[in-house]
Design an enzyme around this catalytic site. Sequence first.
Site, PDB file in Angstrom:
ATOM      1  CG  HIS A  90      -9.092  -1.644  -4.414  1.00 23.76           C
ATOM      2  ND1 HIS A  90      -8.802  -0.921  -3.087  1.00 23.76           N
ATOM      3  CD2 HIS A  90      -8.023  -2.624  -4.277  1.00 23.76           C
ATOM      4  CE1 HIS A  90      -7.759  -1.107  -2.712  1.00 23.76           C
ATOM      5  NE2 HIS A  90      -7.174  -2.101  -3.263  1.00 23.76           N
ATOM      6  CD  GLU A  91      -7.751  -5.776  -6.104  1.00 25.37           C
ATOM      7  OE1 GLU A  91      -6.496  -5.615  -6.463  1.00 25.37           O
ATOM      8  OE2 GLU A  91      -7.986  -5.794  -4.872  1.00 25.37           O
ATOM      9  CG  HIS A 151      -3.752  -2.467  -6.729  1.00 24.08           C
ATOM     10  ND1 HIS A 151      -2.798  -1.742  -6.162  1.00 24.08           N
ATOM     11  CD2 HIS A 151      -4.672  -2.666  -6.036  1.00 24.08           C
ATOM     12  CE1 HIS A 151      -3.224  -1.655  -4.848  1.00 24.08           C
ATOM     13  NE2 HIS A 151      -4.132  -2.266  -4.743  1.00 24.08           N
ATOM     14  CD  GLU A 186      -4.425  -0.702  -1.002  1.00 22.93           C
ATOM     15  OE1 GLU A 186      -3.862  -1.333  -1.721  1.00 22.93           O
ATOM     16  OE2 GLU A 186      -5.657  -0.487  -0.634  1.00 22.93           O
TER      17      GLU A 186
HETATM   18 ZN    ZN Z   1      -5.151  -2.987  -2.848  1.00 25.50          ZN
END
Ligand code: ZN
Length: 502
Positions: A264-265, A268, A294
């Site tokens: 997830h990170e 980003h 997101e």
């Molecule tokens: Zn996030």
Amino acid sequence: MEAKLKELKARLLEVSDLNAAAALLYWDQTTYMPPGGAPARARQIATLRRLAHEKFTDPAIGKLLDDLRLYEESLPYDSDDASLIRVTRRDYEKAIKVPPAFMAELSSHIAATYEVWAKARPANDFAAVQPYLEKTLDLSRQLANFFPGYEHIADPLIDFSDPGMTASAVSTLFAELRQQLAPIVQAITAQPPADDSCLHQAFPEAQQLAFGQEVIRRFGYDFRRGRQDKTHHPYMTKFSLGDVRITTRVKENDLGEALFSTMHEAGHALYEQGIRTEYEGTPLARGASSGIHESQSRLWENLVGRSLSFWRSFYPRLQAVFPDQLGNVSLETFYQAINKVERSLIRTDADEVTYNLHVIIRFELELALLEGQLTVRDLPEAWRERYEADLGIAPPDDRDGVLQDVHWYSGVIGGAFQGYTLGNIISAQFFEAALQAHPEIPAEIEQGEFGTLHTWLKEHIYQHGRKYMPAELIERVTGSPLTIEPYIRYLRTKYGELYQLQ
Ligand code: ZN
């Protein structure tokens, strides 16, 4: 004009440097700082943020923006210079509307609220934070009222994180989404739950971290321009386009925790690492909005990282890392475990299908609070009622209810949550567009190759930073406005197969 543009960039670079220094102090605070550093650190960060804000709202910047207007109008809309001037002006006009004294009051109130919440949550003591939250609501309304002319009082607050979005547009989208999700959740939860015990064995931390890093390196995360460290609440941060860091947390008895937060990170971070280096130090050198950001973390975490194609390639590797734990667990069992759907209380632990129901509840409660339809005193009860109605499960206490998320206790009420669900919706819309352009992507993912996907994302989304408004970007990338259709198609297909739905 060139001299003026140069001066504008030089001033913006100073603002960016101060903010980067504050971000670095925060990163240190949440990773390596000894506890004794906390009081001074909070002050140091506040000082740097204040200096950055003062420099950015200097009337000299306003004057430069005025002087550059004709130059801007002479350029094509999407030229770098015109975009820089346009985006800086939008930020500047917003920033000068809020008086510094109000910002100072808001910051110190938020800091105090956070302290109280940090103790109130484990103690299950909503009454302790109630007066603080009442003041937060009042300050949130005041903040919105510095931006008169809105249709809904939440609009200016939503606009801070998702520029161009409004309460009415988001409400329409979310109502449609909830209607589509309800029968899917119903059909899945009518079946026996998936067995995810394979994820809950002893998985040594070092191997977990090494495997996660191997995955994101393959995604394209550049460790020469980033690094990963441990923290309590994972996040991504950036000090320059050449230094984009991620953090994670590891649970030895839960394999999914570090693995999916790492993906997830990294999603980003791939976005920030992919921004054009020419934008360094300017307001263009960030993601377009919280929803677009997101969409990138969710795309890599869910559409790639929880897909069967991905694990066809990576599961044998994971089994080799953890032979005792996973040697006898089949790919199918593992795939079902990482995609287990259940009615649950905690947003951050929720699966892809029910996750958005958690967000929609929070978004609608924010609107009701701001409208004055709901009081802070009645919030815990409203929370329970909404969970019962939408998720069919109600929290036994406020700790796992209204106190669970940090957002309202470390910021304003309004605009805090919609970005998560917008991100899920947009992730599917972008991914569908990528697959249309390159139908070979799933086969490549099955080979552990992500180059085509990463390059496509960089070219169509990452490199532009904040050049385009979110709605413009979505339209440019996919040829259509924001729509929930690709997301619903994605969920129906994936979970239809997983749970053999009709
Ligand atoms: Zn996030």
